[in-house]
Design a protein around this motif. Structure first.
Motif, short mmCIF file in Angstrom:
data_model
loop_
_atom_site.label_atom_id
_atom_site.label_comp_id
_atom_site.label_asym_id
_atom_site.label_seq_id
_atom_site.Cartn_x
_atom_site.Cartn_y
_atom_site.Cartn_z
N VAL A 1 6.10 19.95 -6.83
CA VAL A 1 7.42 19.47 -6.39
C VAL A 1 7.26 18.54 -5.19
O VAL A 1 7.89 17.47 -5.14
N ILE A 2 6.40 18.91 -4.24
CA ILE A 2 6.19 18.07 -3.06
C ILE A 2 5.65 16.70 -3.45
O ILE A 2 6.16 15.66 -3.02
N VAL A 3 4.63 16.68 -4.30
CA VAL A 3 4.05 15.40 -4.72
C VAL A 3 5.05 14.61 -5.56
O VAL A 3 5.17 13.40 -5.41
N GLY A 4 5.79 15.30 -6.43
CA GLY A 4 6.80 14.62 -7.24
C GLY A 4 7.89 13.98 -6.40
O GLY A 4 8.30 12.85 -6.65
N ILE A 5 8.36 14.70 -5.40
CA ILE A 5 9.38 14.14 -4.51
C ILE A 5 8.83 12.94 -3.75
O ILE A 5 9.52 11.94 -3.56
N ALA A 6 7.56 13.02 -3.35
CA ALA A 6 6.94 11.88 -2.67
C ALA A 6 6.92 10.65 -3.59
O ALA A 6 7.21 9.53 -3.16
N PHE A 7 6.58 10.85 -4.86
CA PHE A 7 6.60 9.74 -5.81
C PHE A 7 8.02 9.19 -5.97
O PHE A 7 8.21 7.97 -6.03
N LEU A 8 9.02 10.07 -6.06
CA LEU A 8 10.39 9.61 -6.23
C LEU A 8 10.89 8.83 -5.01
O LEU A 8 11.52 7.78 -5.16
N PRO B 1 0.84 -1.20 0.00
CA PRO B 1 0.00 0.00 0.00
C PRO B 1 0.88 1.25 0.00
O PRO B 1 1.96 1.25 0.59
N PRO B 2 0.43 2.30 -0.64
CA PRO B 2 1.29 3.49 -0.77
C PRO B 2 1.32 4.36 0.48
O PRO B 2 1.10 5.56 0.43
N TYR B 3 1.59 3.75 1.65
CA TYR B 3 1.65 4.54 2.88
C TYR B 3 2.82 5.52 2.86
O TYR B 3 2.72 6.62 3.38
N LEU B 4 3.92 5.11 2.28
CA LEU B 4 5.08 5.99 2.19
C LEU B 4 4.73 7.22 1.36
O LEU B 4 5.02 8.35 1.75
N LEU B 5 4.09 6.99 0.23
CA LEU B 5 3.69 8.08 -0.65
C LEU B 5 2.73 9.02 0.07
O LEU B 5 2.92 10.23 0.09
N SER B 6 1.69 8.47 0.69
CA SER B 6 0.71 9.29 1.40
C SER B 6 1.35 10.05 2.55
O SER B 6 1.06 11.24 2.77
N GLY B 7 2.22 9.39 3.29
CA GLY B 7 2.89 10.03 4.42
C GLY B 7 3.74 11.21 3.99
O GLY B 7 3.71 12.27 4.62
N ILE B 8 4.50 11.04 2.91
CA ILE B 8 5.37 12.12 2.45
C ILE B 8 4.54 13.28 1.91
O ILE B 8 4.85 14.45 2.17
#
Length: 163
Positions: free
Chosen positions: A41-48, A4-11
């Protein structure tokens, strides 16, 4: 099984929280960054981060696109420069494909193709000026771009052999 994308959501939530907190206190150091490109940029960094740290390499491509678009608009706003957005967008696609290729081994040819097209779009005016000085014209390319994109797109959709 996908994680699950918890890391993505958290960032994303952490980044947006910092963004809104800085916006609330109106710190002068970040005055020019309270805009939608910063959110990209925030969302992009979260994806990266999710792509690399979470080892889900399918997140690298959208991370590069979102981060790159946000950075592009910050740079053009703060430096008052204009750069062809279609060329930049295709350049970001090629960078995303190259970084995905490094981790998965897929997408090298497409990355090279998008890089070549982006460089042509970014430097087309200079190329046209140089050729016009030598008495040559490449005006037909202005009209051919859409057709070339359609042909390459149809090739990848219907004729390119998949592994």
């Amino acid at each position: 099984m996908k994680k699950p994308p918890y890391l993505l959501s958290g960032i994303i939530l952490f980044g947006f929280g910092i963004y809104f907190l800085l916006q609330y206190y109106q710190l002068s150091l970040f005055q020019g960054f309270y805009s939608w490109p910063t959110l990209f940029v925030i969302v992009g960094i979260a994806f990266l981060v999710n792509g690399y740290a979470g080892k889900d390499y399918s997140f690298i491509f959208p991370g590069v696109l979102l981060t790159g678009i946000g950075l592009h608009f910050h740079i053009t706003q703060h430096l008052a420069v204009t750069i062809d957005i279609s060329g930049i967008f295709l350049l970001l696609i090629s960078i995303g494909l190259f970084l995905t290729y490094v981790k998965t081994g897929n997408g090298l040819f497409q990355g090279i193709l998008f890089l070549a097209i982006s460089l042509l779009l970014l430097f087309f005016d200079k190329l046209k000026e140089g050729l016009l000085k030598n008495g040559q014209s490449i005006a037909w390319i202005d009209q051919a771009w859409p057709y070339l994109f359609i042909v390459f797109g149809l090739y990848f959709l219907f004729f390119h052999k998949r592994k």
